[in-house]
Scaffold this active site. Structure first.
Site, short mmCIF file in Angstrom:
data_model
loop_
_atom_site.label_atom_id
_atom_site.label_comp_id
_atom_site.label_asym_id
_atom_site.label_seq_id
_atom_site.Cartn_x
_atom_site.Cartn_y
_atom_site.Cartn_z
N ASP A 39 51.21 -11.40 -19.55
CA ASP A 39 50.76 -11.77 -18.21
C ASP A 39 49.42 -12.48 -18.27
OD1 ASP A 39 52.98 -10.43 -17.35
OD2 ASP A 39 51.89 -8.73 -16.47
N ALA A 62 52.06 -3.91 -11.20
CA ALA A 62 53.12 -3.11 -11.83
C ALA A 62 53.42 -1.84 -11.05
CB ALA A 62 52.75 -2.79 -13.27
N ALA A 63 53.14 -1.85 -9.75
CA ALA A 63 53.38 -0.63 -8.96
C ALA A 63 54.86 -0.24 -8.98
CB ALA A 63 52.91 -0.85 -7.53
N GLY A 64 55.73 -1.24 -8.82
CA GLY A 64 57.16 -0.94 -8.81
C GLY A 64 57.64 -0.42 -10.16
N ASP A 65 57.16 -1.02 -11.24
CA ASP A 65 57.56 -0.58 -12.58
C ASP A 65 57.07 0.84 -12.84
OD1 ASP A 65 58.56 -3.16 -12.98
OD2 ASP A 65 56.64 -3.87 -13.76
N SER A 113 48.87 3.46 -10.45
CA SER A 113 48.86 2.22 -11.24
C SER A 113 48.19 1.07 -10.49
CB SER A 113 50.28 1.81 -11.63
OG SER A 113 50.93 1.24 -10.52
O1 RIB Z 1 56.62 -6.18 -12.30
C1 RIB Z 1 55.48 -6.83 -12.77
C2 RIB Z 1 55.82 -7.76 -13.89
O2 RIB Z 1 56.61 -8.81 -13.38
C3 RIB Z 1 54.65 -8.45 -14.53
O3 RIB Z 1 54.09 -7.70 -15.59
C4 RIB Z 1 55.21 -9.79 -14.96
O4 RIB Z 1 55.30 -9.96 -16.33
C5 RIB Z 1 56.58 -9.89 -14.29
O5 RIB Z 1 57.60 -9.65 -15.16
#
Ligand code: RIB
Length: 309
Positions: A13, A249-252, A282
């Site tokens: 990123d 990256a909140a969703g991840d 996060s």
């Molecule tokens: O969900 C966030 C991610 O979406 C970022 O880290 C970026 O790389 C995209 O894949």
């Protein structure tokens, strides 16, 4: 054997902080620039390892310095990287990310090597690894590869969780292989073609996905928490209030928290609260993986914070 297998994307990123998002044709001055490890798959795996889960990863990077840096970081975090391939045919994926003063983001992804995660590569890697309890997928590698990975998981008796991001229409066969699907509001709108303006809209759209075969829907509602829906019940879990500086990256992180809770047999209400806490935490730090909280941080946060009513 790892409890959780993540199949998905690995990006680097490139993040610029801006005073505000700019208009087409306009040049504005950024405040700060950083490179972070990202990609929805890599983020979920890294968040899980911070929580203490045993995780393996299947994906693809370029044979370049970004790819080497990524594999080293996952190894250091204790993620099993034996399923990550390298290619000279494309560079490691990158994402260009803008973050504004409110911590909101705009992301443009160039998939690179992620696009080369084809069915043959994935199924070879899946067969090499013992069947995990849970497979986590997102949509930053080819859709057909995700569909085949879910098919293989079903044969192995592995639960499947899909984060349908970035959203594209999904067919009923794929949906019927999903034990969990975790769309945010815009993804839910795209997947169902239904309006999403209220919690009852979300519940109706989730029920539509159930009617198409998905077994459980957890709709991620950002600052409004999340809504769980299955064929028999639904359960709303409010968000935590935090000072968000970067929501990239909140969703991840939410998905990693939910997966951790499932693997550890947390009751549903506790699982949703735990996932909300991981997602919220996060956002209080910059970057994607740089912001993933440890289990201790999540437990301390849960002990000291209550959900908004
Ligand atoms: O969900 C966030 C991610 O979406 C970022 O880290 C970026 O790389 C995209 O894949």
């Amino acid at each position: 054997m790892s409890d959780i297998q993540v199949i998905g994307s690995l990006n680097v990123d490139m993040t610029v902080r801006l005073p505000r998002f700019h208009a087409a044709g306009e040049t504005i001055t950024g405040e700060d620039f950083n490179t972070y490890l990202g990609g929805k798959g890599g983020n979920q795996a890294m968040a899980l390892s911070r929580l203490g889960a045993s995780v393996s990863f299947i994906g693809m990077v370029g044979e370049d310095s970004n790819g080497a840096r990524y594999i080293e970081a996952l190894n250091l975090a204790g993620v099993d990287t034996s399923g990550i391939g390298t290619t000279t045919e494309a560079p490691t994926g990158v994402a260009l990310i803008e973050v504004n003063k409110r911590g909101e983001n705009r992301i443009a992804v160039v998939p690179g090597a992620n696009a080369l995660c084809d069915v043959d590569f994935l199924s070879e890697q899946q067969k090499k690894q013992a069947a995990p309890k849970l497979l986590m997928l997102q949509l930053e590698i080819p859709l057909y590869s995700c569909m085949q990975a879910a098919r293989q998981a079903e044969k192995q008796g592995t639960m499947v969780m899909l984060d349908p991001a970035p959203a594209i229409p999904l067919n009923d066969i794929f949906l019927s292989r999903l034990d969990w699907i975790t769309p945010n509001e815009s993804e839910l709108r795209l997947l169902t073609g239904m309006p999403i303006g209220s919690i009852s809209d979300v519940e109706n759209a989730a029920k539509y996905l159930l009617s198409k075969g998905a077994k459980r829907v957890v709709a991620k509602l950002g600052k409004s928490g999340c809504l769980y829906v299955d064929s028999e019940s639904s359960l709303y879990s409010p968000a935590f209030s935090v000072n968000a500086v970067d929501t990239t990256a909140a969703g991840d992180s939410f998905n990693a928290g939910l997966a951790y809770a499932i693997i550890n047999d947390m009751p549903l209400e506790k699982a949703l609260r735990f996932a909300n806490a991981v997602g919220a935490l996060s956002t209080t730090m910059e970057g994607a993986q740089a912001a993933m909280p440890s289990l201790e941080m999540v437990e301390e946060f849960l002990a000291n914070n209550i959900q908004q009513s």
